[in-house]
Design a protein around this motif. Structure first.
Motif, short mmCIF file in Angstrom:
data_model
loop_
_atom_site.label_atom_id
_atom_site.label_comp_id
_atom_site.label_asym_id
_atom_site.label_seq_id
_atom_site.Cartn_x
_atom_site.Cartn_y
_atom_site.Cartn_z
N LEU A 160 11.84 5.57 -47.15
CA LEU A 160 13.47 4.92 -47.54
C LEU A 160 14.28 5.12 -46.11
O LEU A 160 14.61 6.24 -45.96
CB LEU A 160 13.87 5.28 -48.76
N PHE A 161 14.78 3.99 -45.57
CA PHE A 161 15.81 4.22 -44.63
C PHE A 161 17.09 3.64 -44.99
O PHE A 161 17.28 2.42 -44.90
CB PHE A 161 15.28 3.59 -43.23
N TYR A 162 18.16 4.56 -45.39
CA TYR A 162 19.44 4.10 -45.92
C TYR A 162 20.38 4.13 -44.95
O TYR A 162 20.27 4.95 -44.06
CB TYR A 162 19.61 5.17 -47.15
N THR A 163 21.09 3.55 -44.88
CA THR A 163 22.37 3.01 -44.00
C THR A 163 23.79 3.15 -44.62
O THR A 163 23.88 2.49 -45.51
CB THR A 163 22.13 1.73 -43.25
N SER A 164 24.57 3.85 -44.36
CA SER A 164 26.05 3.84 -44.41
C SER A 164 26.67 2.79 -43.75
O SER A 164 26.30 2.20 -42.63
CB SER A 164 26.72 5.24 -44.40
N GLY A 165 27.78 2.26 -44.36
CA GLY A 165 28.68 1.29 -43.53
C GLY A 165 29.26 1.70 -42.23
O GLY A 165 30.06 0.99 -41.70
N ARG A 166 29.43 3.14 -42.06
CA ARG A 166 30.07 3.37 -40.94
C ARG A 166 29.18 3.16 -39.77
O ARG A 166 29.72 3.34 -38.43
CB ARG A 166 30.22 4.98 -40.98
N THR A 167 27.73 3.05 -39.82
CA THR A 167 26.97 2.90 -38.82
C THR A 167 27.28 1.89 -37.78
O THR A 167 27.64 0.88 -38.23
CB THR A 167 25.63 2.88 -39.01
N SER A 168 27.19 2.15 -36.45
CA SER A 168 27.69 1.02 -35.52
C SER A 168 26.56 0.05 -35.54
O SER A 168 25.45 -0.03 -36.05
CB SER A 168 27.65 1.52 -34.09
N ASN A 169 27.02 -1.10 -35.11
CA ASN A 169 26.03 -2.52 -34.56
C ASN A 169 24.81 -1.91 -33.82
O ASN A 169 23.72 -2.25 -34.42
CB ASN A 169 26.65 -3.59 -34.02
N GLU A 170 25.12 -1.23 -32.85
CA GLU A 170 23.94 -0.74 -31.98
C GLU A 170 22.94 0.22 -32.80
O GLU A 170 21.46 -0.18 -32.77
CB GLU A 170 24.48 -0.06 -30.77
N ALA A 171 23.58 1.14 -33.40
CA ALA A 171 22.47 2.25 -34.24
C ALA A 171 21.66 1.26 -35.36
O ALA A 171 20.84 1.67 -35.54
CB ALA A 171 23.43 3.05 -34.64
N ALA A 172 22.60 0.29 -36.03
CA ALA A 172 21.89 -0.25 -37.08
C ALA A 172 20.73 -1.16 -36.72
O ALA A 172 19.91 -1.11 -37.16
CB ALA A 172 23.13 -1.26 -37.75
N PHE A 173 20.97 -1.86 -35.48
CA PHE A 173 20.08 -2.66 -35.11
C PHE A 173 18.68 -1.94 -34.61
O PHE A 173 17.78 -2.27 -35.02
CB PHE A 173 20.41 -3.46 -33.84
N LEU A 174 18.90 -0.64 -33.99
CA LEU A 174 17.96 0.13 -33.57
C LEU A 174 17.07 0.51 -34.88
O LEU A 174 15.70 0.61 -35.08
CB LEU A 174 18.29 1.28 -32.58
N PHE A 175 17.95 0.92 -36.08
CA PHE A 175 17.55 1.70 -36.88
C PHE A 175 16.44 0.62 -37.79
O PHE A 175 15.55 1.04 -38.27
CB PHE A 175 18.66 2.12 -37.95
N GLN A 176 17.05 -0.55 -37.92
CA GLN A 176 16.13 -1.51 -38.82
C GLN A 176 14.73 -1.99 -37.93
O GLN A 176 13.81 -2.02 -38.42
CB GLN A 176 16.89 -2.85 -39.16
N LEU A 177 15.11 -2.07 -36.79
CA LEU A 177 14.11 -2.16 -35.64
C LEU A 177 12.90 -1.17 -35.72
O LEU A 177 11.61 -1.43 -35.77
CB LEU A 177 14.44 -2.39 -34.40
#
Length: 756
Positions: A160-177
Motif C-alpha cells: 500500500l502506497f499512501y499519500t498525504s496532501g502535503r506532498t508536492s506535485n513532483e514527489a506525487a508524480f514519482l510516487f505513483q510512477l
C-alpha cells in the motif's frame, strides 16, 4: 525566544468553558500567532520565515489549499497557517538520543499534542522486530529493508502506497510512477477521507472532479452559500474573500449545525478598521440538523422550478441532460419531511429561496460537513442541480467550490495519486516511460485497512500524513496496522503513526516546505495546486533541520532504484538531481501541463484548464452537465441518542494539534469535550460540566467507546452533538461510509451517553 518542548503531557481532565465568541481573527489572532511562532522559532526566525509564506518568491503554506490573489499582502497568512509553518520551522529537534530515551510503548501512550511538540526528526530511524526502541539507520540500509520486504511479497498488490496532501506535485508524480512500475494501483490518499465524495459527484455531473470557480468569481458573486464548512478555523483566509464579496454587494447564507464565529463577523487583521469593527458576513444562518442538507437542497430545487421563469431554460436545453427525470423527483419534495430532516423553519427556507431567486450569480462552497455522510455524494449532486437550474456553472461569479483542506491534496490527485485511474492517464504514462501499468483498481483508505486486517496487505508506505490518527475505527485500524510486516512513514515530525507500527517500522525524515532543497544540479523548487486549480512554485528559505534529511522526490527516486533495480528504464537518478526533468515528463503525460517548467517559473504560476468553467463544455458520459435524481436520505436517530459530528478545534490542523484551546467556541485547556444543546442535555440528564462516555451504535452491534468527555452545553442544532477528532475516530465504524465514494461517515455517528 524559542522554548523547549513540554516534558510531560499536560493534564486535560478539567477543560474550562466560557461563552462562544461571535467574531473571528482581529487582535487575538495576531497575539496567538506571535506567541506560537515565538515558542517554536524565536522572533528573528519568525520574521524571516513568515514573510515568505505564500509569496510569489517564497513557499506555499503547508496548511490549507486556499488560493492567493495576484496581489499579495506582506503578511499573506492566517493564524492557523502561521501555526503550521511554526511547527515545521521549529528549532526543536528529535534526535536518535530522544528515541533511546523514549521507548515506542511510551510514545504510544502519549497524546498527539505531546508527540507533535517534540520537533523535527533528524535521522532515519528503524524499529526492528521485537524491539521497543527506534535506532538510527543509514539511508542505504533503510532502502534495503524496504526492498527486502517488497520483494518478499506474493504480489505487488500486497503493498500500500499512501499519500498525504502535503506532498508536492513532483514527489506525487514519482510516487505513483514507482507504484505502477512496481505493479499496483494501491494508492490510497487523504482525499479518500475528505473530498472523495466531491470528486465522485462532480465527475458524474459536470465531468471534472474539481471546483469551477476562481478567487475573482467569489468577489463577483451575488450570493455565496457556505454549507458544512467552518472557514474561521479551517480556511481562515477565505474570510477575506467573503469580506471582499460582501463589500461588492454579495449576500451570504451559512448552512451548518453549529454557529461559527468566523461566519458571524470577521475582524480583518490587515486593516485598522477591520480589527476594531469587523464585517458581519452571514445574511442568513440556517442551523441545519446533521445530514439534512440533501433534503434542504431538494426542496429548494422544487421551489425554484415552481417559481415560474426562475430556471435558465436555454442553458438547461443546450447544456444539460436528465432534467425531466430530476424535475419529476424534485416535485415530490415534501415540506414536512424537509422540516423534520433539517430542523429548520418554513420562514428560514423561504428566505433562502428568495435570496437564491434574487441572485444572478451564485456560488456554493462546502467541505466535510457535506462529504462525510452515507448520502454525501447524492447531497453534492443536489447542490449541482441547484446551480444547473439557473445556469450557474460556466459564467463569472458562479459555480461549485469544494474547499480542499490540505495544501496540495488536489494536485496529488492531478498527478495520478488515485486507486482507480482513468485508462487514458495510464496509457499516457505507459507510452512515456515504456512500462505496463496495472489496469485493475487498487485499494482506497478504507479498503487498505480491511486488506491489512485480513492479511491481504503486508507493507504500508506512507508519504507524509498520520495514517493511524486520520483513519476511522481506531481500534480496528491499529490492530490492522500491527499485522503488517513493515510500516514506513516519510515524515517531518512525530505522530501516532510512528508509535503504532507493523512488526518492523521505518521513519524517513524529509525536507519540509520551509526548507531549502539543494540537489546535484543546484537549488530546486517544487510545485503545488491550490483549491481553485492554480499551479505555482514553492521555494523554501531555511537551512534544513538536519544534514541527514532527504527531499520527498529524492526518497522516491532512491526507493525506486533500490526496489526496481537495473530492470527499470526510468531515469530515477536524473529525477533526483533535477526536478525540472520530472516536470518535463509531467508535461508530456498530464493535459494542461504543457511547457510546465516555463509556466511554473512565472510569478504566481498558471491556471489549469477546466472545460465547464472555460467553455461550458462538460466531459461527462452524456457530453452534457447531468441532472440527477437520487432518493432523499437523512439520518434517523433513535430516542435517547444524538447524532455526533467529529470536527476540529481552532488549535488544530487535521490531526496536528497545536494547542489545547478552541478559542472561538470558548473551550480552553482540554480536548475531551462533547458539545450538546442544553435542551437535549436536559432530556438526557447531562449536566453541564459532568463527564460521560460516548458509545457509538452501529449495525454490527460492536461497542465503540470514547471515555471521559466533559459535557458542554452549547448552541448546536437540536438532536446533534459535536466532539473533536482524532479522539472520536474510535466511534466511526470502518464500514460506515458514503455510497459511491467510500468516504468514512465521520459526520453521522449515532451515540448514546453513559456515566464516565
Amino acid at each position: 525566544m524559542a522554548t523547549k518542548p513540554p516534558a510531560g503531557d499536560p493534564v486535560q481532565d478539567a477543560p474550562q468553558v466560557a461563552p462562544p465568541k461571535h467574531a473571528a481573527a482581529g487582535l487575538p489572532a495576531i497575539g496567538h500567532t506571535l506567541k506560537i511562532a515565538g515558542q517554536q522559532m524565536g522572533l528573528a526566525r519568525t520574521a524571516r520565515t513568515l514573510l515568505k509564506v505564500n509569496q510569489k518568491d517564497g513557499f506555499d503554506c503547508p496548511g490549507c489549499a486556499w488560493p492567493e490573489g495576484d496581489k499579495r499582502h506582506t503578511a499573506e497568512f492566517c493564524e492557523n497557517g502561521a501555526k503550521a509553518v511554526a511547527e515545521e520551522a521549529t528549532l526543536r529537534r528529535v534526535t536518535p538520543d530522544f528515541f533511546a530515551e523514549h521507548p515506542v510503548s511510551e510514545l504510544a501512550a502519549r497524546s498527539g499534542y505531546w508527540l507533535g511538540q517534540q520537533g523535527r526528526i533528524t535521522q532515519p530511524m528503524y524499529l526492528a522486530e521485537g524491539s521497543d526502541h527506534y535506532e538510527a539507520v543509514p539511508w542505504q540500509r533503510a532502502f534495503e529493508i524496504i526492498a527486502q520486504e517488497l520483494h518478499a511479497l506474493g504480489s505487488p498488490d500486497e503493498a500500500l502506497f499512501y499519500t498525504s496532501g502535503r506532498t508536492s506535485n513532483e514527489a506525487a508524480f514519482l510516487f505513483q510512477l514507482f507504484a505502477r512500475e512496481f505493479g499496483t494501483n494501491n494508492l490510497p490518499d487523504c482525499s479518500n477521507m475528505c473530498h472523495e465524495s466531491s470528486g465522485s459527484a462532480l465527475n458524474e455531473t459536470i465531468g471534472i472532479g474539481k471546483g469551477s470557480v476562481s478567487l475573482e468569481d467569489l468577489h463577483q458573486a451575488d450570493l455565496i452559500i457556505v454549507a458544512g464548512q467552518n472557514p474561521g478555523t479551517n480556511h481562515p483566509r477565505m474570510l477575506s474573500a467573503l469580506e471582499q464579496a460582501k463589500s461588492s454587494g454579495a449576500k451570504i447564507i451559512s448552512v451548518n449545525p453549529l454557529p461559527e464565529a468566523g461566519m458571524e463577523r470577521f475582524k480583518n487583521p490587515q486593516t485598522p478598521l477591520g480589527m476594531l469593527k469587523g464585517t458581519a458576513l452571514n445574511d442568513l444562518f440556517l442551523q441545519i440538523r446533521i445530514g439534512g442538507d440533501q433534503a434542504l437542497f431538494r426542496l429548494l430545487n422544487k421551489l425554484v422550478i415552481e417559481a415560474g421563469g426562475a430556471t435558465d431554460e436555454a442553458f438547461i436545453r443546450e447544456h444539460t441532460h436528465g432534467y425531466e427525470e430530476f424535475a419529476a423527483a424534485a416535485k415530490e419534495a415534501d415540506w414536512q419531511e424537509t422540516l423534520t430532516a433539517t430542523g429548520l423553519t418554513r420562514p428560514d427556507i423561504e428566505r433562502a429561496l428568495a435570496m437564491i431567486l434574487a441572485s444572478e450569480r451564485t456560488i456554493v462552497c462546502w467541505a466535510m460537513g457535506l462529504t462525510q455522510h452515507k448520502h454525501a455524494v447524492a447531497t453534492i449532486r443536489e447542490v449541482v442541480n441547484l446551480l444547473l437550474l439557473r445556469g450557474n456553472i460556466g459564467r463569472p461569479g458562479a459555480g461549485v467550490c469544494p474547499v480542499r483542506g490540505h495544501s496540495n491534496v488536489q494536485g496529488d490527485r492531478t498527478m495520478g495519486i488515485f486507486e482507480r485511474p482513468a485508462p487514458a492517464f495510464l496509457d499516457a504514462l505507459d507510452a512515456e516511460f515504456g512500462i505496463t501499468s496495472p489496469r485493475h483498481h487498487g485499494y482506497d483508505v478504507v479498503r487498505s485497512i480491511e486488506a491489512l486486517r485480513d492479511g491481504k496487505a503486508k507493507v504500508l508506505f506512507a508519504m507524509g500524513g498520520n495514517f493511524v490518527g486520520a483513519t476511522p475505527d481506531t481500534e480496528v485500524t491499529e490492530a490492522a496496522i500491527r499485522r503488517a510486516a513493515l510500516t514506513v512513514h516519510v515524515s517531518t515530525k512525530l505522530n501516532r503513526s510512528h508509535a503504532v507500527t507493523g512488526r518492523r517500522a521505518l521513519i524517513l525524515p524529509t525536507l519540509g516546505r520551509t526548507d531549502k532543497d539543494v540537489q546535484a544540479s543546484g537549488k530546486q523548487f517544487v510545485t503545488v495546486e491550490d483549491s481553485m486549480g492554480m499551479v505555482h512554485a514553492s521555494r523554501g528559505n531555511l537551512a534544513p533541520a538536519s544534514p541527514h534529511l532527504l527531499s520527498e522526490p529524492a526518497i522516491v527516486a532512491r526507493l525506486a532504484r533500490a526496489v526496481l533495480g537495473e530492470a527499470s528504464r526510468t531515469p530515477w537518478e536524473e529525477f533526483e538531481k533535477d526536478y525540472a526533468a520530472i516536470r518535463d515528463r509531467i508535461s508530456r503525460v498530464i493535459p494542461g501541463f504543457e511547457d510546465f517548467n516555463a509556466r511554473a517559473a512565472r510569478p504566481g504560476g498558471f491556471r489549469l484548464p477546466h472545460a465547464p468553467r472555460d467553455e461550458r463544455r462538460f466531459p461527462t458520459k452524456t457530453g452534457k452537465a447531468n441532472f440527477t435524481a437520487a432518493p432523499v436520505e437523512y439520518p434517523e436517530v433513535p430516542a435517547g441518542r444524538l447524532l455526533l459530528q467529529t470536527l476540529r478545534s481552532h488549535d488544530q490542523y487535521n490531526t496536528t494539534i497545536y494547542g489545547l484551546d478552541d478559542r472561538y467556541r470558548g473551550i480552553t485547556g482540554g480536548r475531551r469535550v462533547v458539545m450538546v444543546h442544553p435542551d437535549d442535555a436536559a432530556e438526557l440528564g447531562l449536566a453541564d460540566g459532568s463527564y460521560t462516555d460516548l458509545v457509538g451504535e452501529w449495525a454490527d452491534g460492536v461497542e465503540r467507546r470514547a471515555p471521559g468527555f466533559r459535557v458542554v452545553h452549547y448552541p448546536t442544532a437540536r438532536g446533534c452533538a459535536a466532539a473533536y477528532y482524532p479522539e472520536t475516530n474510535v466511534l466511526v465504524p470502518l464500514d460506515s461510509t458514503a455510497d459511491t465514494s467510500n468516504t468514512p461517515a465521520s459526520k453521522s455517528v449515532v451515540v448514546r451517553f453513559e456515566p464516565a
